[in-house]
Design a protein around this motif. Structure first.
Motif, short mmCIF file in Angstrom:
data_model
loop_
_atom_site.label_atom_id
_atom_site.label_comp_id
_atom_site.label_asym_id
_atom_site.label_seq_id
_atom_site.Cartn_x
_atom_site.Cartn_y
_atom_site.Cartn_z
N THR A 1 94.93 -35.27 -22.35
CA THR A 1 95.00 -34.11 -21.45
C THR A 1 94.87 -32.81 -22.24
N ARG B 1 104.32 -36.11 -19.05
CA ARG B 1 103.26 -35.31 -18.43
C ARG B 1 103.52 -35.16 -16.93
N GLU B 2 103.99 -36.23 -16.29
CA GLU B 2 104.30 -36.15 -14.85
C GLU B 2 105.42 -35.16 -14.59
N ALA C 1 104.15 -31.63 -14.98
CA ALA C 1 103.27 -31.26 -13.87
C ALA C 1 104.07 -30.94 -12.62
N GLU C 2 105.26 -31.56 -12.49
CA GLU C 2 106.14 -31.29 -11.34
C GLU C 2 106.99 -30.04 -11.54
N TYR D 1 100.13 -29.16 -19.69
CA TYR D 1 100.66 -30.17 -18.77
C TYR D 1 101.29 -29.57 -17.51
N ARG D 2 101.44 -28.25 -17.51
CA ARG D 2 102.04 -27.59 -16.35
C ARG D 2 101.02 -27.47 -15.22
N ALA D 3 101.48 -27.59 -14.01
CA ALA D 3 100.60 -27.41 -12.86
C ALA D 3 100.13 -25.97 -12.80
N THR D 4 98.86 -25.77 -12.47
CA THR D 4 98.31 -24.42 -12.34
C THR D 4 98.88 -23.76 -11.08
#
Length: 212
Positions: free
Chosen positions: A48, A181-182, A185-186, A208-211
């Motif tokens: 990633t 990573r999950e 992302a959350e 790894y962070r959500a945009t």
């Protein structure tokens, strides 16, 4: 001569499970251990984080100690990261110094799928990282190939440059980079699954962070 241990992976991201295994292997072998991030792993999906981002995370994670070091040579080559090529580079650089390729028990069990796997023993020892009391299921062909190479004596590793297989029982830490990573992302904070240095700079974990 103090062995040089080689511990490869995508390190996407580097976490405490990686570091704990590498540290214990270094202690058991009385070795320096280099962590080698892979460029294009032949057996896995692309990471990633970019190569530069993973190197930055590794540098942050390895600060403040001298037993574990970073080696980026696989990132400096284009194409798939074949271990046999990397080992050839190390052998040319370090001559007869003992090399120990550190592999998890599952990876070792799948060694026959590796590029030129039988030639690995001409260049390195293999340290099989295992949990105490857990026996991996080794294919018959592989076991026949390594049976005469096995040793449980680290002094044998130090006395020879390559060719032996040693089991290294380490403390089990069930940490998953996929799960980390999950969580990131959350929007969650896997504070104690990652080395503290990765939280010093928010940009390190940004891949790894959500945009927003």
């Amino acid at each position: 001569m103090k062995p040089l241990g080689l511990f490869g992976g995508t390190f996407d991201p580097i976490h405490i499970g990686h570091l704990s295994v590498a540290w214990e292997a270094a202690e058991l072998l009385d070795a320096e251990v280099r962590l080698m991030p892979a460029n294009v792993p032949p057996h896995r999906a692309a990471p990633t984080a970019t190569a530069t981002q993973r190197v930055d995370m590794l540098r942050a994670a390895l600060r403040g100690q001298s037993r574990l070091a970073l080696d980026t040579r696989e990132l400096d080559r284009s194409g798939p990261s074949y271990t046999i090529d990397t080992l050839g580079e190390f052998r040319r650089e370090f001559g007869e110094r003992p090399l120990v390729l550190l592999l998890g028990a599952d990876a070792f069990a799948g060694l026959r799928s590796w590029h030129r796997w039988r030639d690995l023993f001409d260049l390195t020892h293999i340290g099989v990282i295992n949990r105490p009391g857990v026996d991996a299921c080794i294919p018959v062909e592989l076991e026949r190939a390594v049976a005469a190479r096995r040793t449980d004596d680290p002094s044998v590793i130090r006395a020879q440059s390559a060719g032996r297989v040693i089991e290294l029982a380490v403390t089990p830490l069930e940490v998953s980079a996929t799960r980390i990573r999950e969580l990131l992302a959350e929007g969650r904070d896997p504070r104690y699954l990652l080395p503290g240095g990765l939280f010093d700079d928010p940009a390190l974990l940004a891949p790894y962070r959500a945009t927003p």
